[in-house]
Design an enzyme around this catalytic site. Sequence first.
Site, PDB file in Angstrom:
ATOM      1  N   GLU A  71      -5.868  -2.997  12.429  1.00  0.00           N
ATOM      2  CA  GLU A  71      -5.479  -3.830  11.272  1.00  0.00           C
ATOM      3  C   GLU A  71      -6.419  -5.019  11.146  1.00  0.00           C
ATOM      4  O   GLU A  71      -6.819  -5.399  10.047  1.00  0.00           O
ATOM      5  CB  GLU A  71      -4.028  -4.306  11.390  1.00  0.00           C
ATOM      6  CG  GLU A  71      -2.995  -3.203  11.584  1.00  0.00           C
ATOM      7  CD  GLU A  71      -3.118  -2.033  10.626  1.00  0.00           C
ATOM      8  OE1 GLU A  71      -3.557  -2.225   9.476  1.00  0.00           O
ATOM      9  OE2 GLU A  71      -2.778  -0.908  11.043  1.00  0.00           O
ATOM     10  N   HIS A  99      -9.672  -4.042   9.583  1.00  0.00           N
ATOM     11  CA  HIS A  99      -9.569  -3.825   8.133  1.00  0.00           C
ATOM     12  C   HIS A  99      -9.991  -5.070   7.347  1.00  0.00           C
ATOM     13  O   HIS A  99     -10.313  -4.969   6.163  1.00  0.00           O
ATOM     14  CB  HIS A  99      -8.140  -3.470   7.740  1.00  0.00           C
ATOM     15  CG  HIS A  99      -7.840  -1.998   7.684  1.00  0.00           C
ATOM     16  ND1 HIS A  99      -8.666  -1.086   7.074  1.00  0.00           N
ATOM     17  CD2 HIS A  99      -6.765  -1.287   8.140  1.00  0.00           C
ATOM     18  CE1 HIS A  99      -8.114   0.123   7.163  1.00  0.00           C
ATOM     19  NE2 HIS A  99      -6.972   0.030   7.804  1.00  0.00           N
ATOM     20  N   ALA A 133       1.413  -0.044  10.875  1.00  0.00           N
ATOM     21  CA  ALA A 133       1.187  -1.445  10.514  1.00  0.00           C
ATOM     22  C   ALA A 133       0.375  -1.506   9.236  1.00  0.00           C
ATOM     23  O   ALA A 133      -0.123  -0.479   8.755  1.00  0.00           O
ATOM     24  CB  ALA A 133       0.446  -2.176  11.628  1.00  0.00           C
ATOM     25  N   GLU A 164       0.854  -1.182   0.000  1.00  0.00           N
ATOM     26  CA  GLU A 164       0.000   0.000   0.000  1.00  0.00           C
ATOM     27  C   GLU A 164       0.897   1.242   0.000  1.00  0.00           C
ATOM     28  O   GLU A 164       1.869   1.273   0.756  1.00  0.00           O
ATOM     29  CB  GLU A 164      -0.917   0.043   1.227  1.00  0.00           C
ATOM     30  CG  GLU A 164      -1.926   1.171   1.113  1.00  0.00           C
ATOM     31  CD  GLU A 164      -2.909   1.255   2.296  1.00  0.00           C
ATOM     32  OE1 GLU A 164      -2.754   0.518   3.274  1.00  0.00           O
ATOM     33  OE2 GLU A 164      -3.825   2.067   2.204  1.00  0.00           O
TER      34      GLU A 164
HETATM   35  N1  PHE Z   1      -3.204   0.976   5.739  1.00  0.00           N
HETATM   36  C1  PHE Z   1      -2.372   1.097   6.895  1.00  0.00           C
HETATM   37  C2  PHE Z   1      -3.326   1.301   8.062  1.00  0.00           C
HETATM   38  O1  PHE Z   1      -4.012   2.267   8.149  1.00  0.00           O
HETATM   39  C3  PHE Z   1      -1.435   2.221   6.881  1.00  0.00           C
HETATM   40  C4  PHE Z   1      -0.348   2.159   5.869  1.00  0.00           C
HETATM   41  C5  PHE Z   1      -0.430   2.922   4.730  1.00  0.00           C
HETATM   42  C6  PHE Z   1       0.740   1.358   6.065  1.00  0.00           C
HETATM   43  C7  PHE Z   1       0.555   2.892   3.785  1.00  0.00           C
HETATM   44  C8  PHE Z   1       1.743   1.327   5.143  1.00  0.00           C
HETATM   45  C9  PHE Z   1       1.655   2.103   3.997  1.00  0.00           C
HETATM   46  O2  PHE Z   1      -3.501   0.492   8.869  1.00  0.00           O
HETATM   47 ZN    ZN Z   2      -5.899   1.663   8.420  1.00  0.00          ZN
END
Ligand code: PHE
Ligand code: ZN
Length: 849
Positions: free
Chosen positions: A291, A294, A255, A122
Amino acid sequence: MKDAAPQTIYLRDYTPPAYLVDDVHLTFKLAATKTRVMSRIRFRPNPEATSNEFFLHGEDLKLINAKIDGEDITPELTATGLSCPVPDAPFTFEAEVEINPQANTALEGLYMSNGMYCTQCEAEGFRKITYYPDRPDVMATFTVRIESDLPVLLSNSNPTGQGEGWAEWHDPWPKPAYLFALVAGDLVNHPDLFTTMSGKDVELNIWVRPGDEGKCAFGMEALKKSMKWDEDVYGREYDLDVFNIVAVDDFNMGAMENKGLNIFNSSAVLASPETSTDANFERIEAIIAHEYFHNWTGNRITCRDWFQLCLKEGLTVFRDQQFTGDMRSHAVKRIDDAVVLRAHQFREDNGPLAHPVRPESFVEINNFYTVTVYEKGAEVIGMLKRLVGDDEYKKALDLYFDRHDGDAATIEDWLKVFEDATGRDLTQFARWYSQAGTPRVSVREDFVDGTYTLHLTQQTPPTPGQPHKDPMVIPIAVGLLNDNGDEVVPTKMLEMTQAEQSFSFEGLASKPIPSILRGFSAPVILEHDQTKAQRAFLLAHDTDPFNKWDAGRKLAQDVLVGMVRDGATPDGAYLDGLAAVLRDDSLDPAFRAQVLALPSEDDTAQALVDLDHVPDPTAIYDAHETLKLQIAQHLQDQLPRSYADMAVPGPYTPDAEPAGKRALGNTVLSLMSKLDGGRQATQQYATADNMTQQLAALGALLKIGKGKAELSAFGEQWQNDRLVMDKWFGLQVACASPDQAAATAETLAAHPAFDIRNPNRFRSVFGALGGNAAGFHHPSGKAYDLLADWLIKLDELNPQTTARMSTAFSTWKRYDDNRQAKMRHALGRIAAKPGLSADTTEMVSRILG
Ligand code: PHE
Ligand code: ZN
């Protein structure tokens, strides 16, 4: 090769992908400098496409060969990807590429951390692993084979086979590439089991480097609590047989929620009483929950494009906040969240980096993982819930999961679900997603013949690119008290929709004292001219814990502003109010600690700006120090008793109750240190059996210019623990006097244990420097220059963290000519660096405006 001219991408330009992916096979032959990645991807034309151009993202890849339906091809390559002619029917694309994980210091894509291979995809990191349509609306099932002689080889979801030097994994849930993950290393696991609500057993593992296995138990408990909570509160069950978490030392963020294989910054998962503070434990519990949550809000339902980032992040933050409230205290959590929102999000909204919760354009999406998207995004959901009520919120969420499971969705989809479930028209509410800036709600009151009327006016100041603002829907929770402090009208949710609006309460015997924006019911700034006496009254009597705290907060802010601007002395009403709160054993100690905490120096600077006063960080520092001393003197007789009362007998546990006592005890300790020359802190340091007590004692000593011996003993004791050493680095900068902050940071950056490649260590020194307001804004400009020097160095290695940390300069317009010139000079030096990354270029140019 870097793209010479980074492009601005607009939400309005969205078009569906030309080709969809049915499934992906990846084989990794891991080698530190020459990893081979073989891909086999089944594509088919998207019936909804508006173009048939075949383009795959790819960056920093060495293409070895490519095939379509088994035939070698010679695609056209650019710095950003690959294109070639393809059949007008389903086809298979194959490629072999070579990448260099060892050289990857940006920590995006496949990289190495202490001999372990690890990925971060990401937002757009997968394109650094292989050629692929790296956009979240392309979802596919993944089969992964890893070849390496490292003992532990992990990828998403389910293991399907393993042998000497290889392992295979399969993820049955279609996912975007940003949720791909791979880990290989010499790791040990902390295993456990969770039985889901439908009776399915899930194998849980936390994987860490040997030596860290003793720091996994707390994270594992947090994971099980999160799984249970998501079942109980949202009806969401885990959907695989295995859930793996890996801790890695080098990580840009907290994370990452990769499907079935969450990867954590070790600071966000490893914990033990000796090495972690209460605040660390609470943060770890929240991030594990975040996490895990998610899995439904982000993975099962993902985002159509990166403009929709708040769809998953706002909702998931909202869910983790609810979780923490349920596990600990709702009142305390709400206050903590409001402090963060006001300090960081309001500040973002009020400066050159302001953007809507759903931005409309970006150059580098990494620059939009912001407090606005995350925390304001969560506030917007909280408001929605307050407006529709708990039952309707639940109905809407059920419909959301039902209707959009498996989708890459948009904010329009999200709002439509609420409209359909509740029958409400959310057209105006949707402005919370498109309009940047913090609304200011001002209050006028009158009382005529038993009728009390609140006249409210809302106005949102202009933000970059948005000169004109429309009125918002603002839920404003109000309660009314009488002179005795009795609640005469309990909390009522007013729904403000117009620029000016009045709300009346009839049949009152006398003019009430209003408690407005209870529970911080909307992320707005309330402008309500109240006297110090009224604020002190609410601090003493408000039945709403948030507003009780906030009354004290505003009182403290008034006092500090008066001290800085007018040379006033602290108000007796404030000091007496604090004394009463400290003494009040009916109040949660954690809450009392929050009331005793002063606004930050940066908050005071902003409060002065709001009064059209140019803030002087040195004067603000002096006022804060003076006020702390005066509080200490005023409470002097009470302090020893409070300190003793807050002692926690028995072995350490990180639970909310003892943590709250320690929080208050340590607040009291820092006040006592102002008067006793550090006697009590020295003793606490010597006898502490947990990091919370040890670190607080050391901090209290450093703040009064003592603790040299303790500081070096601490460094010695913890030299082999990277996470504790981060604290050792950070605390010295945070506690340094304004004159010494830059020099301290400079010395620490030359320390053998400083490592520019490790984001945690870099942040521990330079994040702390930006956070030491009077030190950072020292009129000499030394700290500005030092930070600029180091950001210039870091940019070559890690653009994402550099761009993020350049926001320390974002408030430059607040200050006097000297500081402004020096900050602009520092920013200019960064901007002028040849080969500066797109990330930092975008950020610095937005900051400069
Ligand atoms: N998506 C992750 C979170 O919010 C954050 C993240 C974004 C980590 C980009 C790494 C790179 O939990
Ligand atoms: Zn997140």
